[in-house]
Design a protein around this motif. Structure first.
Motif, mmCIF file in Angstrom:
data_model
loop_
_atom_site.group_PDB
_atom_site.id
_atom_site.type_symbol
_atom_site.label_atom_id
_atom_site.label_comp_id
_atom_site.label_asym_id
_atom_site.label_seq_id
_atom_site.Cartn_x
_atom_site.Cartn_y
_atom_site.Cartn_z
ATOM 1 N N HIS A 6 8.342 62.024 107.127
ATOM 2 C CA HIS A 6 8.699 62.721 105.757
ATOM 3 C C HIS A 6 7.773 63.998 105.565
ATOM 4 O O HIS A 6 8.133 65.123 105.204
ATOM 5 N N ASP A 21 14.215 64.201 101.059
ATOM 6 C CA ASP A 21 12.653 63.916 100.616
ATOM 7 C C ASP A 21 11.560 64.181 101.451
ATOM 8 O O ASP A 21 10.421 63.921 101.430
ATOM 9 N N HIS A 25 18.706 61.944 103.697
ATOM 10 C CA HIS A 25 19.246 60.902 103.041
ATOM 11 C C HIS A 25 20.750 61.511 102.310
ATOM 12 O O HIS A 25 20.796 62.536 101.366
ATOM 13 N N HIS A 81 13.115 63.693 108.104
ATOM 14 C CA HIS A 81 13.683 64.183 106.973
ATOM 15 C C HIS A 81 13.316 65.634 106.593
ATOM 16 O O HIS A 81 12.012 65.997 106.824
HETATM 17 MN MN MN Z 1 12.930 58.978 102.331
#
Ligand code: MN
Ligand code: AMP
Ligand code: MN
Ligand code: MN
Length: 280
Positions: free
Chosen positions: A247, A12, A37, A7
């Motif tokens: 992330h 996020d 996302h 990501h």
């Molecule tokens: Mn996530």
């Protein structure tokens, strides 16, 4: 090394797409999919000049779907990010995400956190707000120690700041991914807290909807769990995928490209992609 799930700060994650690419190269990743996302804006921002890099960038997305009251994530890999049906699905998700964000903010006001939407937008740097952004607001306000605590106490399903989101169905996600010439992969099967019976039902439904693969290796998993997922993958005759679900250094226990190896008895989802022999 290959990593087909991570990501950027377009969703996020905390790194920009360019920073993510640099980190992947530094970590020795040869093939990287960025899978934000319900958004392709991060990965498409890198397309200009990408041919000058030694790394192969795979255009991806992680689509939020709804299956029997559960949020199930479907990865779209090697997609055409500009395909019209996919753009329509993204637009729909974006609107629903925004409505949900406003609802969450209302619930947060009831819990004594004012202007949560504005605060989350400031943290995100955009308005495609995810629950981790709201979790950060709870942390900043001193109401939660960390992300897991914020989810456990406020943002998880059935908790006081949880709001339902009418995500698309698994079938709609798979269809849009196929119309964008991509492969649809059921993300992190063990992250949904399903019983084995329910999980097998989910995979059967996913396969019935013509899903292509299972994410056999995702982030931090035990070897026994990987073997179990590889077994399911073969039983359902699906392709296997592998990704870190990175992330940020703070949140993710596994860095970019550092997830465990895919078992050799699996057929990789990338087998028909145009990856030079010996790259991985
Ligand atoms: Mn996530
Ligand atoms: P959303 O798509 O806005 O509902 O947010 C889902 C994201 O929240 C996931 O992709 C994870 O990054 C994060 N998340 C979900 N559950 C948890 C949890 N229990 N603890 C920490 N992060 C979580
Ligand atoms: Mn996910
Ligand atoms: Mn993810």
């Amino acid at each position: 090394m290959i990593d087909l799930h991570c990501h950027s700060n377009y969703s996020d994650g905390s790194l920009s797409p360019q920073e993510l690419l640099n980190k992947a190269i530094a970590n020795g990743v040869k093939v990287l999919a960025i899978t934000d996302h319900d958004s392709v804006d991060g990965v498409t921002s890198l397309l200009d000049g990408i041919d000058h890099y030694s790394i192969k960038l795979i255009k991806g997305i992680e689509v939020s779907t709804r299956w029997k009251k559960h949020d199930i994530h479907v990865l779209g890999l090697n997609i055409d990010p500009f395909a019209a049906p996919l753009s329509e699905l993204i637009e729909k998700q974006k609107n629903n995400r925004l409505q949900r964000a406003l609802e969450i903010a209302e619930k947060m006001a009831d819990l004594g956190v004012n202007h949560a939407f504005e605060k989350a937008c400031k943290i995100a740097g955009h308005d495609n707000i995810t629950r981790p952004h709201f979790a950060q607001v709870f942390i900043d306000e001193g109401k939660a120690r960390d992300m897991p605590a914020a989810f456990k106490r406020f943002l998880g399903r059935g908790k006081p700041a949880y709001a339902f989101c009418p995500w698309v169905s698994i079938q709609e996600a798979i269809d849009a991914i196929h119309q964008a010439q991509g492969q649809a992969v059921l993300a992190h099967p063990l992250k949904y807290g399903l019983t084995r019976t329910k999980l097998h039902q989910l995979i059967a439904d996913f396969q019935l909807a013509e899903g292509d693969g299972l994410e056999v290796v995702s982030g931090d998993m035990l070897t026994t769990e990987i073997q179990e997922m590889a077994g399911l993958c073969m039983r359902f005759q699906m392709l296997a995928s592998s990704g870190s679900d990175y992330h940020s250094d703070g949140i993710s226990r596994v860095s970019l490209g550092r997830q465990k190896q895919l078992p050799l008895n699996c057929t990789p989802v990338w087998q028909k992609w145009n990856i030079e022999q010996g790259t991985l």
